[in-house]
Design an enzyme around this catalytic site. Structure first.
Site, mmCIF file in Angstrom:
data_model
loop_
_atom_site.group_PDB
_atom_site.id
_atom_site.type_symbol
_atom_site.label_atom_id
_atom_site.label_comp_id
_atom_site.label_asym_id
_atom_site.label_seq_id
_atom_site.Cartn_x
_atom_site.Cartn_y
_atom_site.Cartn_z
ATOM 1 N N GLY A 147 28.679 3.592 -26.606
ATOM 2 C CA GLY A 147 27.599 4.524 -26.959
ATOM 3 C C GLY A 147 26.333 3.784 -27.370
ATOM 4 C CD GLU A 202 -2.486 -1.213 2.751
ATOM 5 O OE1 GLU A 202 -2.341 -0.252 3.546
ATOM 6 O OE2 GLU A 202 -3.185 -2.205 2.984
ATOM 7 C CD GLU A 257 18.275 -0.674 0.377
ATOM 8 O OE1 GLU A 257 17.331 -1.279 -0.167
ATOM 9 O OE2 GLU A 257 19.055 0.069 -0.236
ATOM 10 C CD GLU A 307 8.346 -11.669 -5.235
ATOM 11 O OE1 GLU A 307 8.667 -12.633 -4.527
ATOM 12 O OE2 GLU A 307 7.850 -11.767 -6.356
ATOM 13 N N GLY A 332 1.343 3.423 2.229
ATOM 14 C CA GLY A 332 2.106 3.581 3.485
ATOM 15 C C GLY A 332 2.741 2.289 3.970
ATOM 16 N NE ARG A 372 33.133 -0.745 -31.194
ATOM 17 C CZ ARG A 372 32.794 0.148 -32.105
ATOM 18 N NH1 ARG A 372 32.232 -0.232 -33.244
ATOM 19 N NH2 ARG A 372 32.984 1.424 -31.871
ATOM 20 N N GLY A 417 8.732 -16.783 -3.208
ATOM 21 C CA GLY A 417 8.821 -15.735 -4.230
ATOM 22 C C GLY A 417 10.239 -15.216 -4.393
ATOM 23 N NE ARG A 418 11.865 -11.671 0.424
ATOM 24 C CZ ARG A 418 11.650 -11.314 1.673
ATOM 25 N NH1 ARG A 418 12.089 -12.058 2.666
ATOM 26 N NH2 ARG A 418 10.992 -10.202 1.945
#
Ligand SMILES: Cc1cc2nc3c(=O)[nH]c(=O)nc-3n(C[C@H](O)[C@H](O)[C@H](O)COP(=O)(O)OP(=O)(O)OC[C@H]3O[C@@H](n4cnc5c(N)ncnc54)[C@H](O)[C@@H]3O)c2cc1C
Length: 382
Positions: A341, A130, A368, A364, A132, A269, A243-244
């Site tokens: 580039g 949400e 931190e 998920e 908050g 290249r 999920g992780r």
């Protein structure tokens, strides 16, 4: 060009599903990845193929029409699809995240009602975040209050993966009732009255995925409660453990794609009379990306193996997600540098993967929050 790197040894069922995923990725998902990113449209054609092939409901038990796959199988499928198309890999991962509360804690009646629908492509999404309450889920403001014998759910969820495309939503709401206190999970159908989805995020990357809000002023009955009333946060965290690993597999797949493209470009290249991979400054970046990718894969598949063997992966899964998402960041960044580039301009696979990767360190549980989980486990063990 396949890279000559370590790959996990898979059991035969996982190998079989890996091969299904690899074929679809080569034929359909990878060739469309650039267009999906450019147009930013949800790939219903890919979803249809995921559903028809059985990949979308890999994790649904066989008695409900799924494949009953373990986390190792899920991981190799997500890894493989993500090598070709980060958006399609993320869609698959959101399918897994949305369905697992039901698989882990649903009643037999709920399993009979909803799991066959998942197999048919009526996906379920995970609706926890949400405005908050992202990292800090203790701050949830969505409420479920008694109304007659039912529950009225009020609030707004945001950043829902597969939002709008999914038919069902596992909504985590705060209950403060004389019989129950605490966050409780409810299944909500987007077709029911009082459910509105009216905002889709315009994202930096994984632009072929839907990420929406979910406005709720709606009523459900007791049969829609998933798991124990008041124990919703525990259910959310158990789901995120799985999920992780799935996000770690997405990350490993994306890191592979970035390294593969960068290696091909660095070999093609030439500057100052030599392939740029032979300039140590470039070759060493690719060597580091390859080493991080391999370590990320090892953590991911080991976490999956331990989960499948019945072990606790609350710390190892956090480590896998943290390390693999940062390995993907490193590889995508190195790919941009290798392309020079061209890597900064569209259309270039390095530019796209650089944007696609970033969310892996956020959703998920951000990096931190993974470090917080690992540090807390360390403290507990001391
Ligand atoms: C594309 C996308 C798809 C998503 N899919 C879903 C989904 O399907 N379902 C769902 O419920 N959510 C979903 N999310 C939400 C996602 O999980 C959250 O955005 C994430 O957990 C971070 O929460 P937040 O955005 O509120 O950031 P905040 O929690 O506000 O954090 C902001 C920053 O502060 C850092 N921070 C916060 N607390 C601490 C702390 N204690 N210590 C150190 N640092 C801290 C965070 O790491 C972050 O860097 C999705 C998000 C995105 C972008």
């Amino acid at each position: 060009m396949a890279l000559a790197l370590w790959e996990p040894t898979l059991h035969s069922e996982a190998q079989r599903w890996h091969d299904v995923a690899a074929n679809l990725t080569r034929e359909y998902f990878a060739p469309a990845a650039e267009q999906l990113d450019r147009e930013g449209t949800y790939p219903w054609g890919h979803v249809k193929q995921l559903v028809q092939s059985g990949l979308a409901a890999l994790f649904v038990p066989t008695e409900f029409g799924g494949q009953g796959a373990d986390l190792t199988t899920i991981s190799t499928v997500v890894d493989t699809v993500s090598r070709g198309c980060a958006s399609t890999g993320a869609i698959l991962s959101a399918y897994i995240l949305g369905a697992f509360p039901l698989i882990l804690a649903g009643t037999p009646e709920q399993h009979r009602e909803f799991l066959p629908q998942l197999v048919d492509g009526n996906a379920m999404s995970f609706a926890l975040t949400e405005e908050g309450a992202g990292s800090d889920v203790s701050n949830l403001a969505t409420t479920a209050t008694r109304e007659g014998g039912n529950w009225r759910i009020r609030g707004e969820k945001i950043y829902i993966g597969n939002g709008g495309a999914s038919r069902f939503y596992v909504v985590f709401a705060r209950v403060n009732d004389e019989s129950v206190t605490g966050v409780t999970a409810f299944i909500v159908d987007k077709e029911q009255d009082g459910v509105v989805i009216d905002r889709y995020e315009d994202k930096m990357g994984i632009r072929g995925t839907n990420t929406s809000n979910l406005k709720l002023d709606t009523v459900v009955d007791d049969s829609r409660i998933v798991g124990q009333p008041g124990k919703g946060i525990r259910l959310a965290l158990s789901t995120l453990n799985i999920g992780r690993v799935s996000v770690a597999a997405q990350s490993a797949g994306l890191a592979y794609a970035a390294l593969q493209a960068a290696t091909a470009e660095a070999t093609r290249r030439h500057t100052f009379g030599t392939a740029i991979i032979d300039h140590q400054g470039i070759g060493f970046q690719l060597a580091d990306a390859a080493t991080r990718l391999t370590a990320a894969q090892m953590l991911t598949y080991e976490a999956a193996r331990i989960y499948d063997a019945g072990g606790d992966i609350s710390t190892l899964g956090a480590m896998a997600k943290l390390y693999a998402s940062e390995a993907a960041h490193y590889a995508a960044n190195a790919a941009v540098q290798v392309y020079g580039g061209e890597g900064y301009c569209k259309p270039c696979i390095a530019e796209r993967l650089y944007r696609d990767q970033r969310v892996l360190e956020i959703y998920e549980g951000s990096s931190e929050i993974q470090r917080l989980v690992i540090a807390r486990a360390l403290k507990k063990s001391a």
